[in-house]
Design an enzyme around this catalytic site. Structure first.
Site, PDB file in Angstrom:
ATOM      1  N   TYR A  90       0.840  -1.213   0.000  1.00 23.29           N
ATOM      2  CA  TYR A  90       0.000   0.000   0.000  1.00 23.29           C
ATOM      3  C   TYR A  90       0.872   1.259   0.000  1.00 23.29           C
ATOM      4  O   TYR A  90       0.517   2.291  -0.552  1.00 23.29           O
ATOM      5  CB  TYR A  90      -0.969  -0.031   1.191  1.00 23.29           C
ATOM      6  CG  TYR A  90      -2.194   0.834   0.995  1.00 23.29           C
ATOM      7  CD1 TYR A  90      -3.127   0.541   0.002  1.00 23.29           C
ATOM      8  CD2 TYR A  90      -2.409   1.948   1.797  1.00 23.29           C
ATOM      9  CE1 TYR A  90      -4.246   1.332  -0.174  1.00 23.29           C
ATOM     10  CE2 TYR A  90      -3.531   2.743   1.627  1.00 23.29           C
ATOM     11  CZ  TYR A  90      -4.445   2.427   0.639  1.00 23.29           C
ATOM     12  OH  TYR A  90      -5.546   3.222   0.467  1.00 23.29           O
ATOM     13  N   LYS A 147      -2.959   8.661   2.453  1.00 21.07           N
ATOM     14  CA  LYS A 147      -4.183   8.542   3.261  1.00 21.07           C
ATOM     15  C   LYS A 147      -3.980   9.135   4.663  1.00 21.07           C
ATOM     16  O   LYS A 147      -4.922   9.684   5.250  1.00 21.07           O
ATOM     17  CB  LYS A 147      -4.621   7.080   3.368  1.00 21.07           C
ATOM     18  CG  LYS A 147      -5.127   6.477   2.062  1.00 21.07           C
ATOM     19  CD  LYS A 147      -6.369   7.173   1.515  1.00 21.07           C
ATOM     20  CE  LYS A 147      -7.036   6.382   0.415  1.00 21.07           C
ATOM     21  NZ  LYS A 147      -8.082   7.180  -0.294  1.00 21.07           N
TER      22      LYS A 147
HETATM   23  P1  NAP Z   1     -12.625   3.417  -7.996  1.00 20.89           P
HETATM   24  O1  NAP Z   1     -13.967   2.974  -8.433  1.00 20.89           O
HETATM   25  O2  NAP Z   1     -11.479   3.159  -8.910  1.00 20.89           O
HETATM   26  O3  NAP Z   1     -12.690   4.975  -7.604  1.00 20.89           O
HETATM   27  C1  NAP Z   1     -11.556   5.828  -7.592  1.00 20.89           C
HETATM   28  C2  NAP Z   1     -11.952   7.055  -8.339  1.00 20.89           C
HETATM   29  O4  NAP Z   1     -10.922   8.071  -8.343  1.00 20.89           O
HETATM   30  C3  NAP Z   1     -12.234   6.735  -9.816  1.00 20.89           C
HETATM   31  O5  NAP Z   1     -13.535   7.174 -10.143  1.00 20.89           O
HETATM   32  C4  NAP Z   1     -11.175   7.535 -10.546  1.00 20.89           C
HETATM   33  O6  NAP Z   1     -11.573   7.913 -11.840  1.00 20.89           O
HETATM   34  C5  NAP Z   1     -11.017   8.713  -9.594  1.00 20.89           C
HETATM   35  N1  NAP Z   1      -9.842   9.529  -9.941  1.00 20.89           N
HETATM   36  C6  NAP Z   1      -8.561   9.120 -10.090  1.00 20.89           C
HETATM   37  N2  NAP Z   1      -7.787  10.166 -10.487  1.00 20.89           N
HETATM   38  C7  NAP Z   1      -8.614  11.240 -10.578  1.00 20.89           C
HETATM   39  C8  NAP Z   1      -8.427  12.604 -10.962  1.00 20.89           C
HETATM   40  N3  NAP Z   1      -7.223  13.092 -11.342  1.00 20.89           N
HETATM   41  N4  NAP Z   1      -9.508  13.444 -10.949  1.00 20.89           N
HETATM   42  C9  NAP Z   1     -10.730  12.981 -10.596  1.00 20.89           C
HETATM   43  N5  NAP Z   1     -10.967  11.705 -10.215  1.00 20.89           N
HETATM   44  C10 NAP Z   1      -9.928  10.842 -10.215  1.00 20.89           C
HETATM   45  O7  NAP Z   1     -12.215   2.696  -6.630  1.00 20.89           O
HETATM   46  P2  NAP Z   1     -12.806   2.784  -5.140  1.00 20.89           P
HETATM   47  O8  NAP Z   1     -12.167   1.651  -4.432  1.00 20.89           O
HETATM   48  O9  NAP Z   1     -14.263   2.941  -5.174  1.00 20.89           O
HETATM   49  O10 NAP Z   1     -12.117   4.117  -4.576  1.00 20.89           O
HETATM   50  C11 NAP Z   1     -12.842   5.206  -4.008  1.00 20.89           C
HETATM   51  C12 NAP Z   1     -12.134   5.674  -2.758  1.00 20.89           C
HETATM   52  O11 NAP Z   1     -12.245   4.653  -1.757  1.00 20.89           O
HETATM   53  C13 NAP Z   1     -10.641   5.938  -2.928  1.00 20.89           C
HETATM   54  O12 NAP Z   1     -10.270   7.072  -2.170  1.00 20.89           O
HETATM   55  C14 NAP Z   1     -10.009   4.683  -2.340  1.00 20.89           C
HETATM   56  O13 NAP Z   1      -8.696   4.901  -1.872  1.00 20.89           O
HETATM   57  C15 NAP Z   1     -10.971   4.460  -1.173  1.00 20.89           C
HETATM   58  N6  NAP Z   1     -10.926   3.126  -0.561  1.00 20.89           N
HETATM   59  C16 NAP Z   1     -10.988   1.997  -1.319  1.00 20.89           C
HETATM   60  C17 NAP Z   1     -10.927   0.749  -0.704  1.00 20.89           C
HETATM   61  C18 NAP Z   1     -10.968  -0.520  -1.520  1.00 20.89           C
HETATM   62  O14 NAP Z   1     -10.572  -1.577  -1.002  1.00 20.89           O
HETATM   63  N7  NAP Z   1     -11.449  -0.491  -2.752  1.00 20.89           N
HETATM   64  C19 NAP Z   1     -10.808   0.650   0.696  1.00 20.89           C
HETATM   65  C20 NAP Z   1     -10.762   1.826   1.452  1.00 20.89           C
HETATM   66  C21 NAP Z   1     -10.811   3.060   0.807  1.00 20.89           C
HETATM   67  P3  NAP Z   1     -11.165   6.995 -13.134  1.00 20.89           P
HETATM   68  O15 NAP Z   1     -11.406   5.559 -12.777  1.00 20.89           O
HETATM   69  O16 NAP Z   1     -12.081   7.469 -14.193  1.00 20.89           O
HETATM   70  O17 NAP Z   1      -9.720   7.271 -13.387  1.00 20.89           O
END
Ligand code: NAP
Length: 273
Positions: A165, A172
């Site tokens: 990570y 984070k």
């Molecule tokens: P996700 O569907 O890939 O969402 C991440 C989003 O960030 C995507 O929509 C992506 O857009 C967007 N993004 C990246 N670069 C960007 C930019 N320059 N401008 C605007 N948007 C941008 O994955 P997710 O897991 O749901 O992630 C959402 C949040 O939850 C993140 O902060 C992640 O760290 C957090 N989180 C995830 C997990 C997990 O296990 N999945 C656990 C805890 C926290 P594009 O895809 O169009 O590039």
């Protein structure tokens, strides 16, 4: 689609308008949150990375979105234009969901010390942490005198060293500190700022992390409940924080991980001793 999840219907968000970022597909955590907010009567606008409208628009339309607009958080002009769409459509907003993170692949694999480059480190910080501060400034400027609520998404890799990570964990940690400082600044305006910290969930972001599958498996087997983190649980926490139910909570990082973060030794580890 919204019906993939068992979201709680009701009217907790009736009369509230807000912006959701970070929807890429139906697995996105932001989509789960948007589905729950819509099921509770919220009016939503969606911001997405430029070029992704074909993926985001059908989802947004399925919950009656008032607008769908491009916004790259690394580009001020793009952010100015997106927030102008929000202002022109809604006038004021009551809530904002920041669900955005990115780090170059070499920053989320292998050795943290060996692989962290200045450029990669700063990219992760800019997209995953600074963007939140920028969104807080812009979203709070659109909130009415009655105040509002802002949330972001974080992960326990900010608190503990999780394999691979790496730089994202550092970003984070900065994000969570930013939640506390923003909560302090915006509190007198009645604006609450919090983070939801889900366990590992099967999304595109997780797929980008080396060992993402192991994070999912360990998240389940080492959790207190021996369960995956449920999208409905994450969305329910977001609903609490974004609705009036959360009216006295600000500056918090709320874990929604089936009790992964509270665990000490596993049974196997104590048996070995
Ligand atoms: P996700 O569907 O890939 O969402 C991440 C989003 O960030 C995507 O929509 C992506 O857009 C967007 N993004 C990246 N670069 C960007 C930019 N320059 N401008 C605007 N948007 C941008 O994955 P997710 O897991 O749901 O992630 C959402 C949040 O939850 C993140 O902060 C992640 O760290 C957090 N989180 C995830 C997990 C997990 O296990 N999945 C656990 C805890 C926290 P594009 O895809 O169009 O590039």
């Amino acid at each position: 689609m919204a019906e993939d999840y068992q979201m709680l219907p009701g009217a907790l968000m009736k009369g509230k308008r807000g912006i959701v970022t970070g929807v890429t597909n139906h697995q996105s955590i932001a989509w789960g949150i948007a589905s729950q907010l819509a099921a509770q009567g919220a009016e939503l606008g969606f911001l997405h990375v430029p070029g992704q409208e074909r993926r985001v628009t059908p989802l947004a339309e399925s919950v009656g979105a008032r607008f769908v607009a491009p916004a790259d958080v690394t580009d001020d002009a793009s952010m100015d234009a997106a927030f102008e769409v929000a202002r022109a459509t809604f006038g004021t907003i009551d809530f904002f969901v920041h669900a955005i993170a990115f780090a170059p692949r070499d920053q989320i694999s292998g050795s943290f010390v060996e692989n962290a480059t200045r450029e990669g480190f700063l990219t992760a910080m800019s997209v995953s942490a600074y963007s939140f501060v920028d969104c807080c400034r812009r979203a709070s400027a659109l909130m009415p005198e009655a105040g509002g609520s802002i949330i972001t998404l974080t992960y326990m890799g900010s608190e503990r060293a999780i394999p691979n990570y790496n730089t994202m964990g550092v970003a984070k940690a900065a994000l969570e500190a930013s939640v506390r400082y923003a909560a302090r600044d915006l509190g007198p305006k009645g604006i609450r700022v919090n983070a939801v910290s889900p366990g590992a969930m099967r999304t595109l972001s997780l797929a980008g992390i080396q060992g993402g599958r192991a994070m999912l498996a360990k998240g389940r087997s080492l959790s207190a409940m021996k369960q995956d983190t449920a999208m409905e649980g994450v969305a329910g926490c977001a609903l609490w924080l974004l609705s009036d139910l959360g009216r006295s909570t600000t500056g918090e990082v709320v874990h929604v991980d089936a009790g992964f973060h509270i665990m000490g030794f596993t049974e196997d580890e104590t048996a070995e001793g």
